[in-house]
Design an enzyme around this catalytic site. Structure first.
Site, PDB file in Angstrom:
ATOM      1  N   LYS A 211       0.842  -1.200   0.000  1.00  0.00           N
ATOM      2  CA  LYS A 211       0.000   0.000   0.000  1.00  0.00           C
ATOM      3  C   LYS A 211       0.875   1.247   0.000  1.00  0.00           C
ATOM      4  O   LYS A 211       1.960   1.244   0.590  1.00  0.00           O
ATOM      5  CB  LYS A 211      -0.862   0.021   1.273  1.00  0.00           C
ATOM      6  CG  LYS A 211      -2.049  -0.902   1.249  1.00  0.00           C
ATOM      7  CD  LYS A 211      -2.897  -0.729   2.496  1.00  0.00           C
ATOM      8  CE  LYS A 211      -4.036  -1.728   2.552  1.00  0.00           C
ATOM      9  NZ  LYS A 211      -5.050  -1.556   1.507  1.00  0.00           N
TER      10      LYS A 211
ATOM     11  N   ARG B 213     -10.438 -11.326   1.071  1.00  0.00           N
ATOM     12  CA  ARG B 213     -11.307 -12.309   0.410  1.00  0.00           C
ATOM     13  C   ARG B 213     -10.669 -13.701   0.407  1.00  0.00           C
ATOM     14  O   ARG B 213     -11.374 -14.702   0.400  1.00  0.00           O
ATOM     15  CB  ARG B 213     -11.669 -11.815  -0.999  1.00  0.00           C
ATOM     16  CG  ARG B 213     -10.500 -11.642  -1.920  1.00  0.00           C
ATOM     17  CD  ARG B 213     -10.837 -10.809  -3.147  1.00  0.00           C
ATOM     18  NE  ARG B 213     -10.874  -9.373  -2.866  1.00  0.00           N
ATOM     19  CZ  ARG B 213     -11.210  -8.445  -3.752  1.00  0.00           C
ATOM     20  NH1 ARG B 213     -11.547  -8.785  -4.977  1.00  0.00           N
ATOM     21  NH2 ARG B 213     -11.202  -7.169  -3.423  1.00  0.00           N
TER      22      ARG B 213
HETATM   23  N1  BES Z   1      -8.401  -3.734   3.847  1.00  0.00           N
HETATM   24  C1  BES Z   1      -8.477  -3.261   2.526  1.00  0.00           C
HETATM   25  C2  BES Z   1      -9.750  -2.469   2.245  1.00  0.00           C
HETATM   26  C3  BES Z   1      -9.869  -1.155   2.951  1.00  0.00           C
HETATM   27  C4  BES Z   1      -9.386   0.004   2.334  1.00  0.00           C
HETATM   28  C5  BES Z   1     -10.478  -1.063   4.168  1.00  0.00           C
HETATM   29  C6  BES Z   1      -9.495   1.211   2.997  1.00  0.00           C
HETATM   30  C7  BES Z   1     -10.591   0.149   4.814  1.00  0.00           C
HETATM   31  C8  BES Z   1     -10.101   1.282   4.225  1.00  0.00           C
HETATM   32  C9  BES Z   1      -8.434  -4.424   1.546  1.00  0.00           C
HETATM   33  O1  BES Z   1      -7.704  -5.524   1.935  1.00  0.00           O
HETATM   34  C10 BES Z   1      -7.825  -3.913   0.294  1.00  0.00           C
HETATM   35  O2  BES Z   1      -6.696  -3.516   0.338  1.00  0.00           O
HETATM   36  N2  BES Z   1      -8.586  -3.909  -0.794  1.00  0.00           N
HETATM   37  C11 BES Z   1      -8.139  -3.400  -2.038  1.00  0.00           C
HETATM   38  C12 BES Z   1      -8.656  -4.323  -3.105  1.00  0.00           C
HETATM   39  C13 BES Z   1      -8.036  -4.115  -4.447  1.00  0.00           C
HETATM   40  C14 BES Z   1      -6.577  -4.507  -4.420  1.00  0.00           C
HETATM   41  C15 BES Z   1      -8.773  -4.945  -5.462  1.00  0.00           C
HETATM   42  C16 BES Z   1      -8.695  -1.989  -2.201  1.00  0.00           C
HETATM   43  O3  BES Z   1      -9.796  -1.701  -1.743  1.00  0.00           O
HETATM   44  O4  BES Z   1      -7.987  -1.173  -2.782  1.00  0.00           O
HETATM   45 ZN    ZN Z   2      -5.636  -5.343   1.462  1.00  0.00          ZN
END
Ligand code: BES
Ligand code: ZN
Ligand code: ZN
Length: 468
Positions: free
Chosen positions: A244, A318
Site C-alpha cells: 500500500k 477475500r
Molecule cells: N483492507 C483493505 C480495504 C480497505 C481500504 C479497508 C481502505 C478500509 C479502508 C483491503 O484488503 C484492500 O486492500 N482492498 C483493495 C482491493 C483491491 C486490491 C482490489 C482496495 O480496496 O484497494
Molecule cells: Zn488489502
C-alpha cells in the site's frame, strides 16, 4: 461513568445539572425562552447551551427522532466532560431510553490505552429520570449491554497492530469465552494446514506471527435458530508485496474490525441470554511482506478446492474469508450466515464512509437487515450482484482471480468473489457486510469518535434480538 435509572420523584439527583432536549418548537414555548434567546441558542441539531443560573444544559435537535436524540446526547456528554461536571440528570421515556444510553456511552467513549497521562474524567454519575423504573428497566439494561459491547469492539479495533496480532486476538477471544461461558476452539498454523486452508495461510506466511482461526460458540439449551458469524481479522494489512502507499497504510490496524464486530456481537448475545445458538468464526492474519511472502502470480488452492490466481496481494481479505467461510459452513449447519469485513475501498467510493455495504442473494434477508439497522441507528445500503460483474473475476490460468479485471464495481466484485465460496444450499442464508468505511473514523460523526466505531454490533444485535 455510572448510569442510573431513577424515579422522577427521587430527591438524590435534584441538585445535579439537568440536561434538557429542545427542538425549535419546544424552545419557543419554554419558560426560559428569553434567556436562551439572549444566549444565542436556537436549538440547532447537536448544539448545546448552558443556563448556569438555572443549572441546565440545553441540547438542540431537529426533531425527536431517536437518531437525533442519540447524536445530540453524544455532543452533550462531551460538553459535560469538558466542563468538569461530576453528575447530571436527564429525563427519559420508554421510546428514547436506548438512544440516550447510546449517546452517553458511545459519544462519551475515549480510548486512552496509549496515553501516559490520560486526562482524568470527573463525570461519574448520570441519573436517568423516568415515571416508572420497572417499565424501563429491561430496555435500560439491554441498551447498556449493547453499547458496552460496541465499546469492547472499538477497544480491540483501536489496539495497535503490534499489541493485537493474531495470537493476541486469539488470547482475547479465549478470555471472552471464559468470562461469558462460550465454547472456544482455536486453530493455529499446524491445524490450518491439516484443514487445507492454504489461501488463508498464504496471506499470513510472511508474518512473524502465527495465523489463527478462532471459533467461539454460544449454545443455549433449545435454540430457535442457529447463526454463524464470520469476521475478517487482518490485524495489519500492509498490502503485502502489492504494498500500500504510505498514506493508505496508516489506519490499517482497523482491518480486523470485522473480527472485532463478531466478538462484540457474540458478547451481546451471551449477555442478553438470547434463545439462539451463535457461532463466531474469525480469521486472524497479518498481511506482511518478506522473503516468504505470497506473490502476485501465485495460484493458491482454497480449502473448498477451487484454485485462485493472485494478481494483487492487497486483495487478501477475500482469500482469508474464502477459507473461513468454507470452514464455517462445514463445521455448523446454520440458518443464517453473515460475514463482516473491511473488504474494499471501493465500498467507500460507492456509499461514502458512513454506510455499511450489504450484499447477498436474499431480498427478504436484506430487507430485514435494513429494518434492523434503521431501528438501531446504523446506516446500511444494498449493493446488487449481477452476472456481468461476475465475469470480471474470470482467470485464464485458475478457477477464479482475486481481483476484477475492470476498475469499477470493486465492492460488488469482492462480494461476488466470496459468493463463489458459499455452498448452493446456503445462498439465501448468507449476507456479506462490507464495513470498510463505517468501521473506523479519524473525525467524529454521530456517536462516533476518532477510531473504531463498532460498526455492525448494534444492527446485528437488533436483528438477532428479533429472531423468532
Ligand atoms: N483492507 C483493505 C480495504 C480497505 C481500504 C479497508 C481502505 C478500509 C479502508 C483491503 O484488503 C484492500 O486492500 N482492498 C483493495 C482491493 C483491491 C486490491 C482490489 C482496495 O480496496 O484497494
Ligand atoms: Zn488489502
Ligand atoms: Zn484488508
Amino acid at each position: 461513568m455510572n448510569i442510573e435509572l431513577m424515579n422522577n420523584s427521587s430527591s438524590q439527583s435534584k441538585e445535579s445539572l439537568k440536561v434538557v432536549l429542545f427542538t425549535k418548537e419546544t424552545l419557543t414555548s419554554d419558560k426560559n425562552a428569553k434567556l436562551y434567546k439572549k444566549a444565542g441558542f436556537k436549538a440547532a441539531q447537536d448544539t448545546n447551551c448552558f443556563l448556569y443560573e438555572k443549572n441546565i444544559l440545553a441540547c438542540g435537535l431537529e426533531d425527536m427522532h431517536n437518531d437525533n436524540v442519540r447524536s445530540t446526547i453524544a455532543t452533550a456528554i462531551k460538553t459535560l466532560k469538558a466542563a468538569n461536571y461530576k453528575t447530571a440528570n436527564l429525563n427519559v421515556q420508554s421510546s428514547n431510553t436506548k438512544a440516550i444510553i447510546e449517546g452517553i456511552i458511545l459519544g462519551g467513549y475515549e480510548f486512552n490505552a496509549y496515553k501516559s497521562k490520560p486526562k482524568k474524567v470527573k463525570l461519574k454519575e448520570i441519573y436517568l429520570l423516568c415515571d416508572d423504573v420497572k417499565e424501563l428497566k429491561d430496555s435500560f439494561e439491554e441498551s447498556i449491554i449493547i453499547a458496552e459491547a460496541t465499546c469492547f469492539t472499538r477497544d480491540i479495533v483501536n489496539t495497535t497492530p503490534d499489541d493485537m496480532n493474531p495470537p493476541a486476538l486469539a488470547k482475547l477471544a479465549k478470555k471472552l469465552a471464559k468470562e461469558n461461558k462460550l465454547e472456544c476452539d482455536i486453530l493455529g498454523n499446524k491445524e490450518l494446514k491439516k484443514e487445507k486452508c492454504e489461501a488463508m495461510l498464504a496471506v499470513g506466511r510472511a508474518s512473524r506471527h502465527d495465523t489463527k482461526l478462532i471459533h467461539l460458540a454460544y449454545k443455549p439449551a433449545n435454540p430457535k435458530k442457529i447463526i454463524s458469524l464470520v469476521g475478517k481479522g487482518l490485524t495489519y494489512d500492509s498490502g503485502g508485496l502489492s504494498l500500500k502507499p504510505a498514506t493508505s497504510m496508516v489506519t490499517m490496524k482497523m482491518d480486523k474490525a470485522g473480527a472485532c464486530a463478531v466478538l462484540g456481537i457474540i458478547k451481546v448475545v451471551s449477555e442478553l441470554k438470547l434463545d439462539i445458538e451463535v457461532h463466531a468464526f474469525v480469521g486472524a492474519v497479518e498481511n506482511m511482506l518478506g522473503g516468504d511472502a505470497y506473490k502476485p502470480d501465485d495460484v493458491l488452492k482454497s480449502r473448498k478446492g477451487d484454485t485462485i490466481e493472485v494478481r494483487n496481494t492487497d486483495a487478501e481479505g477475500r482469500l482469508v474469508l474464502a477459507d473461513v467461510l468454507d470452514y464455517a459452513q462445514d463445521t455448523v449447519q446454520s440458518d443464517y450466515l453473515f460475514d463482516f469485513a473491511t473488504l474494499t475501498g471501493a465500498c467507500m467510493v460507492a456509499l461514502g464512509q458512513y454506510t455499511t455495504g450489504v450484499m447477498g442473494h436474499s431480498n427478504r434477508l436484506r430487507h430485514d437487515i435494513s429494518k434492523a439497522s434503521s431501528k438501531a441507528g446504523e446506516l446500511t445500503a444494498s449493493l446488487p450482484f449481477n452476472k456481468h460483474l461476475k465475469k470480471q473475476l474470470k482467470s485464464d490460468i485458475a478457477d477464479i482471480c482475486n481481483i476484477s479485471n475492470k476498475p469499477y464495481g470493486g465492492a460488488i466484485t469482492a462480494g461476488m468473489f466470496l459468493d463463489n465460496f458459499i455452498k448452493e444450499e446456503n445462498k439465501d442464508k448468507w449476507l456479506h457486510f462490507d464495513i470498510a468505511g463505517s468501521a473506523y473514523t479519524e473525525s467524529p460523526w454521530d456517536v462516533n469518535v476518532h477510531g473504531g466505531t463498532g460498526a455492525g454490533v448494534r444492527f446485528m444485535s437488533e436483528f438477532l434480538k428479533n429472531i423468532k
